[in-house]
Design a protein around this motif. Sequence first.
Motif, PDB file in Angstrom:
ATOM      1  N   TYR A 268       0.874  -1.170   0.000  1.00  0.00           N
ATOM      2  CA  TYR A 268       0.000   0.000   0.000  1.00  0.00           C
ATOM      3  C   TYR A 268       0.908   1.216   0.000  1.00  0.00           C
ATOM      4  O   TYR A 268       1.796   1.338   0.866  1.00  0.00           O
ATOM      5  CB  TYR A 268      -0.905   0.011   1.235  1.00  0.00           C
ATOM      6  N   ALA A 269       0.724   2.096  -0.976  1.00  0.00           N
ATOM      7  CA  ALA A 269       1.619   3.243  -1.093  1.00  0.00           C
ATOM      8  C   ALA A 269       0.821   4.536  -1.149  1.00  0.00           C
ATOM      9  O   ALA A 269      -0.266   4.596  -1.734  1.00  0.00           O
ATOM     10  CB  ALA A 269       2.483   3.100  -2.349  1.00  0.00           C
ATOM     11  N   ALA A 270       1.384   5.583  -0.538  1.00  0.00           N
ATOM     12  CA  ALA A 270       0.766   6.907  -0.616  1.00  0.00           C
ATOM     13  C   ALA A 270       0.958   7.452  -2.023  1.00  0.00           C
ATOM     14  O   ALA A 270       1.980   7.182  -2.654  1.00  0.00           O
ATOM     15  CB  ALA A 270       1.426   7.839   0.394  1.00  0.00           C
ATOM     16  N   TYR A 271      -0.028   8.200  -2.504  1.00  0.00           N
ATOM     17  CA  TYR A 271       0.183   8.829  -3.810  1.00  0.00           C
ATOM     18  C   TYR A 271      -0.012  10.335  -3.713  1.00  0.00           C
ATOM     19  O   TYR A 271      -0.852  10.834  -2.971  1.00  0.00           O
ATOM     20  CB  TYR A 271      -0.697   8.218  -4.892  1.00  0.00           C
ATOM     21  N   TYR A 272       0.844  11.014  -4.474  1.00  0.00           N
ATOM     22  CA  TYR A 272       0.750  12.466  -4.583  1.00  0.00           C
ATOM     23  C   TYR A 272       0.407  12.776  -6.031  1.00  0.00           C
ATOM     24  O   TYR A 272       1.140  12.353  -6.940  1.00  0.00           O
ATOM     25  CB  TYR A 272       2.082  13.130  -4.205  1.00  0.00           C
ATOM     26  N   ARG A 273      -0.669  13.476  -6.247  1.00  0.00           N
ATOM     27  CA  ARG A 273      -1.061  13.882  -7.590  1.00  0.00           C
ATOM     28  C   ARG A 273      -0.540  15.305  -7.808  1.00  0.00           C
ATOM     29  O   ARG A 273      -0.986  16.250  -7.150  1.00  0.00           O
ATOM     30  CB  ARG A 273      -2.566  13.775  -7.761  1.00  0.00           C
ATOM     31  N   VAL A 274       0.413  15.397  -8.697  1.00  0.00           N
ATOM     32  CA  VAL A 274       1.190  16.638  -8.820  1.00  0.00           C
ATOM     33  C   VAL A 274       1.452  16.949 -10.294  1.00  0.00           C
ATOM     34  O   VAL A 274       1.143  16.148 -11.184  1.00  0.00           O
ATOM     35  CB  VAL A 274       2.547  16.485  -8.096  1.00  0.00           C
ATOM     36  N   ASP A 275       2.082  18.107 -10.527  1.00  0.00           N
ATOM     37  CA  ASP A 275       2.504  18.425 -11.896  1.00  0.00           C
ATOM     38  C   ASP A 275       4.013  18.168 -12.038  1.00  0.00           C
ATOM     39  O   ASP A 275       4.649  17.648 -11.110  1.00  0.00           O
ATOM     40  CB  ASP A 275       2.099  19.856 -12.275  1.00  0.00           C
TER      41      ASP A 275
ATOM     42  N   GLY B 277       5.432   9.253   2.879  1.00  0.00           N
ATOM     43  CA  GLY B 277       3.996   9.442   2.776  1.00  0.00           C
ATOM     44  C   GLY B 277       3.505  10.413   3.836  1.00  0.00           C
ATOM     45  O   GLY B 277       4.287  10.927   4.634  1.00  0.00           O
ATOM     46  N   PRO B 278       2.198  10.644   3.920  1.00  0.00           N
ATOM     47  CA  PRO B 278       1.685  11.654   4.860  1.00  0.00           C
ATOM     48  C   PRO B 278       1.551  11.174   6.309  1.00  0.00           C
ATOM     49  O   PRO B 278       1.322  11.985   7.186  1.00  0.00           O
ATOM     50  CB  PRO B 278       0.290  11.974   4.301  1.00  0.00           C
ATOM     51  N   TRP B 279       1.658   9.863   6.583  1.00  0.00           N
ATOM     52  CA  TRP B 279       1.322   9.353   7.916  1.00  0.00           C
ATOM     53  C   TRP B 279       2.574   8.867   8.654  1.00  0.00           C
ATOM     54  O   TRP B 279       3.079   7.760   8.394  1.00  0.00           O
ATOM     55  CB  TRP B 279       0.320   8.205   7.793  1.00  0.00           C
ATOM     56  N   PRO B 280       3.060   9.671   9.588  1.00  0.00           N
ATOM     57  CA  PRO B 280       4.324   9.342  10.261  1.00  0.00           C
ATOM     58  C   PRO B 280       4.315   8.014  10.999  1.00  0.00           C
ATOM     59  O   PRO B 280       5.352   7.370  11.140  1.00  0.00           O
ATOM     60  CB  PRO B 280       4.515  10.494  11.250  1.00  0.00           C
ATOM     61  N   THR B 281       3.147   7.596  11.497  1.00  0.00           N
ATOM     62  CA  THR B 281       3.120   6.357  12.286  1.00  0.00           C
ATOM     63  C   THR B 281       2.913   5.124  11.419  1.00  0.00           C
ATOM     64  O   THR B 281       2.920   3.997  11.918  1.00  0.00           O
ATOM     65  CB  THR B 281       1.986   6.411  13.330  1.00  0.00           C
ATOM     66  N   ASN B 282       2.720   5.329  10.109  1.00  0.00           N
ATOM     67  CA  ASN B 282       2.453   4.193   9.219  1.00  0.00           C
ATOM     68  C   ASN B 282       3.737   3.398   8.973  1.00  0.00           C
ATOM     69  O   ASN B 282       4.801   3.971   8.744  1.00  0.00           O
ATOM     70  CB  ASN B 282       1.912   4.725   7.886  1.00  0.00           C
ATOM     71  N   ASN B 283       3.617   2.083   9.021  1.00  0.00           N
ATOM     72  CA  ASN B 283       4.792   1.237   8.771  1.00  0.00           C
ATOM     73  C   ASN B 283       5.303   1.377   7.341  1.00  0.00           C
ATOM     74  O   ASN B 283       6.458   1.072   7.064  1.00  0.00           O
ATOM     75  CB  ASN B 283       4.450  -0.235   9.042  1.00  0.00           C
ATOM     76  N   ASN B 284       4.395   1.794   6.427  1.00  0.00           N
ATOM     77  CA  ASN B 284       4.785   1.943   5.023  1.00  0.00           C
ATOM     78  C   ASN B 284       5.076   3.396   4.661  1.00  0.00           C
ATOM     79  O   ASN B 284       4.814   3.831   3.539  1.00  0.00           O
ATOM     80  CB  ASN B 284       3.668   1.407   4.121  1.00  0.00           C
ATOM     81  N   LEU B 285       5.615   4.131   5.626  1.00  0.00           N
ATOM     82  CA  LEU B 285       5.836   5.566   5.431  1.00  0.00           C
ATOM     83  C   LEU B 285       6.686   5.875   4.198  1.00  0.00           C
ATOM     84  O   LEU B 285       6.480   6.882   3.534  1.00  0.00           O
ATOM     85  CB  LEU B 285       6.495   6.149   6.694  1.00  0.00           C
ATOM     86  N   GLU B 286       7.642   5.004   3.919  1.00  0.00           N
ATOM     87  CA  GLU B 286       8.582   5.297   2.831  1.00  0.00           C
ATOM     88  C   GLU B 286       8.045   4.875   1.452  1.00  0.00           C
ATOM     89  O   GLU B 286       8.693   5.111   0.445  1.00  0.00           O
ATOM     90  CB  GLU B 286       9.921   4.585   3.079  1.00  0.00           C
ATOM     91  N   LEU B 287       6.878   4.214   1.426  1.00  0.00           N
ATOM     92  CA  LEU B 287       6.327   3.753   0.149  1.00  0.00           C
ATOM     93  C   LEU B 287       5.428   4.839  -0.434  1.00  0.00           C
ATOM     94  O   LEU B 287       4.369   5.145   0.130  1.00  0.00           O
ATOM     95  CB  LEU B 287       5.528   2.457   0.347  1.00  0.00           C
ATOM     96  N   SER B 288       5.851   5.414  -1.541  1.00  0.00           N
ATOM     97  CA  SER B 288       5.067   6.520  -2.108  1.00  0.00           C
ATOM     98  C   SER B 288       5.275   6.598  -3.620  1.00  0.00           C
ATOM     99  O   SER B 288       6.211   6.006  -4.171  1.00  0.00           O
ATOM    100  CB  SER B 288       5.478   7.839  -1.455  1.00  0.00           C
ATOM    101  N   MET B 289       4.370   7.344  -4.257  1.00  0.00           N
ATOM    102  CA  MET B 289       4.480   7.513  -5.711  1.00  0.00           C
ATOM    103  C   MET B 289       3.893   8.853  -6.113  1.00  0.00           C
ATOM    104  O   MET B 289       3.064   9.445  -5.406  1.00  0.00           O
ATOM    105  CB  MET B 289       3.775   6.372  -6.423  1.00  0.00           C
TER     106      MET B 289
END
Lengths: 404, 237
Positions: free
Chosen positions: A119-126, A205-217
């Motif tokens: 499970y990864a955080a996503y940032y929708r950006v330009d 990612g946005p959630w500091p306490t999440n174990n998957n903090l480093e998983l992002s896209m």
Amino acid sequence: METGPILRAMTRNKLGVILISLQIAFTMTVVINAFFIINERSRLMARPSGLDEANTFFLTSIGFGENFNGAVTVADDLAMLRQLPGVVDVTVTNAIPVSGSGSNSGVRLVDDESAPAAYAAYYRVDEHAVETMDLDIIAGRNFTTQEIQWRKSGEAIATDQLIISRALASRMFPEREPSAVLGETLYISGLPPHQVIGIVEQLQGPWPTNNNLELSMLQPIHSFDGADTYLLRTAPGERDRLMVEVEEMLVASNGSRIIRNLMSLERTRAESYQVDSAMSTILWVVIVTLVFITCMGIVGLAVFGINRRRKQIGTRRALGATRMQILRHFMVENFLVSGLGVTLGAVLTIGFGIGLTSIFNMPVMAWYYTPLGMLALIVIGQVAVLGPSSGAARTEPAIATRSV
Amino acid sequence: MLKMTDVCKVFRTELVETHALSDFSLTIDEGEFVSITGPSGCGKTTFLNIAGLLETLTSGQYLLDGTDVSTLSDFQRAKLRNQKIGFIFQSFNLMPDLNLFDNIDVPLRYRGMKASERKQRIDQALDSVGLLSRKKHVPSQLSGGQQQRVAIARALVGKPLFLLADEPTGNLDSNTAHGVMDLLHEINADGTTIIMVTHDLELATQSRRNVHILDGRISSPVLTPVDFHRESATVGS
């Protein structure tokens, strides 16, 4: 050394020795585990987000009224802000790293309904996100202007590019170098297949306490839904000035919107880790208090023992003990009591640590905490007893001949 | 062996200056059994403390076995006490938490003697006072007389130049006191010098020589055993 006689004498005064040893053991158990928790919290809090936090801030522009045109406003705002002296770059985003609020999605290697590989955080950006966030692309490339999909809320997503963090690349393709992940297809729940075009060194990612903090896209999309968050990076030292200036400029440029959530990333981090920070402070207070109380206990026992045996000390001096030998006698006595305490404390510490690991799913305490804690408590004990022992060493031998 | 010349000891407070010993001169030879007598506050204990290197003197000279101890450091005086002087205290001053063996071991440990030699000496000392079989006992398991015997064994174990006994029978009943005095005589007969401070003139008669102190000075002449009874009668009247 008088270790033997001191030990034998201690066995005849068990209660005081046992009580102070238990106090030392309890203190050691709490102090070491608290110290371990503080270190763990500090380590978590110190993890870099990947952004230039000291020079970054964000705000949200919320449009209202029938005449408000989100697409035009965002385009105008971004163009205006990028021209502003002191602004390094600006992007529009759906979420802010380490802010506690954002979105994530399941990521798969195959297009089916199986459990996601991550499970990864996503940032929708330009395409300005990489520069704004100060991200380091270690493989592949950034988005191009043409790849960004500006869409209305609810409109189908038509992009198929992804930039992912190194941690997500490693999770999805554990054996591969980042460059070998480029071109791979990832399936994000409910979206068309995405191709990895770039990999960044780090992006939390946005959630500091999440174990998957480093998983992002990063996804090259922006949806206009009336509230647009701008993330700005400034030149060093310009952030605070620009926070005021940008807010005033945006308010003045368009009367059909309000500005909310103006905040630096440093403050965001501080607020997100507030609980951890408070817990660390509380634990420090507990540590200092316990060590202080234990020191007082050691000093108290030493002073009581010395005063009770003042005539014995005088007799020892009369029988030929030097001041140094008297000092050493009480230091050895404390060392033995502390030794008993820290030995018991080591057992309790390890047991308590195992409990924390199994019950609260905390990491296993490194092996060196216990011996270092034992050493620290013994040194603290020796320092605490130095004063009373020095006083004992100054006892005049003539006291031996006094009748009271 | 012990020679004090014009020794003075003055205790000073903000308000008072007390001359505990004044121009005190005394020589004691090897093998003597000297009793030091005098009324309370005359300076007996001060003499004992200075002779035993427990206190420093204010002026004068004190030669112990040929060494001028007047200017020694605290460390040197501790070493000299350990090697040359055996103490017997009125209240025995045994360590209540240590067994008899460990009690007698105290001065030897401070001397840094090897464990095997210490053990041999301690057993010998305990045997000489008839308490070898009780070496694992603690002082509270002994009678007063036995405790004083242990204290005597502790004083003797280092083979000192002389014994300083401070009212050695002061806390004992008369029968036990006689036993302790007999033991001291035996020790003296074996060649050990004994200096005994006491206010009991009856006990003092049992020494070979008496030194009577009054107001911090030796009240001349020094009494011989024959004079004791007269002195006792004077004090008694």
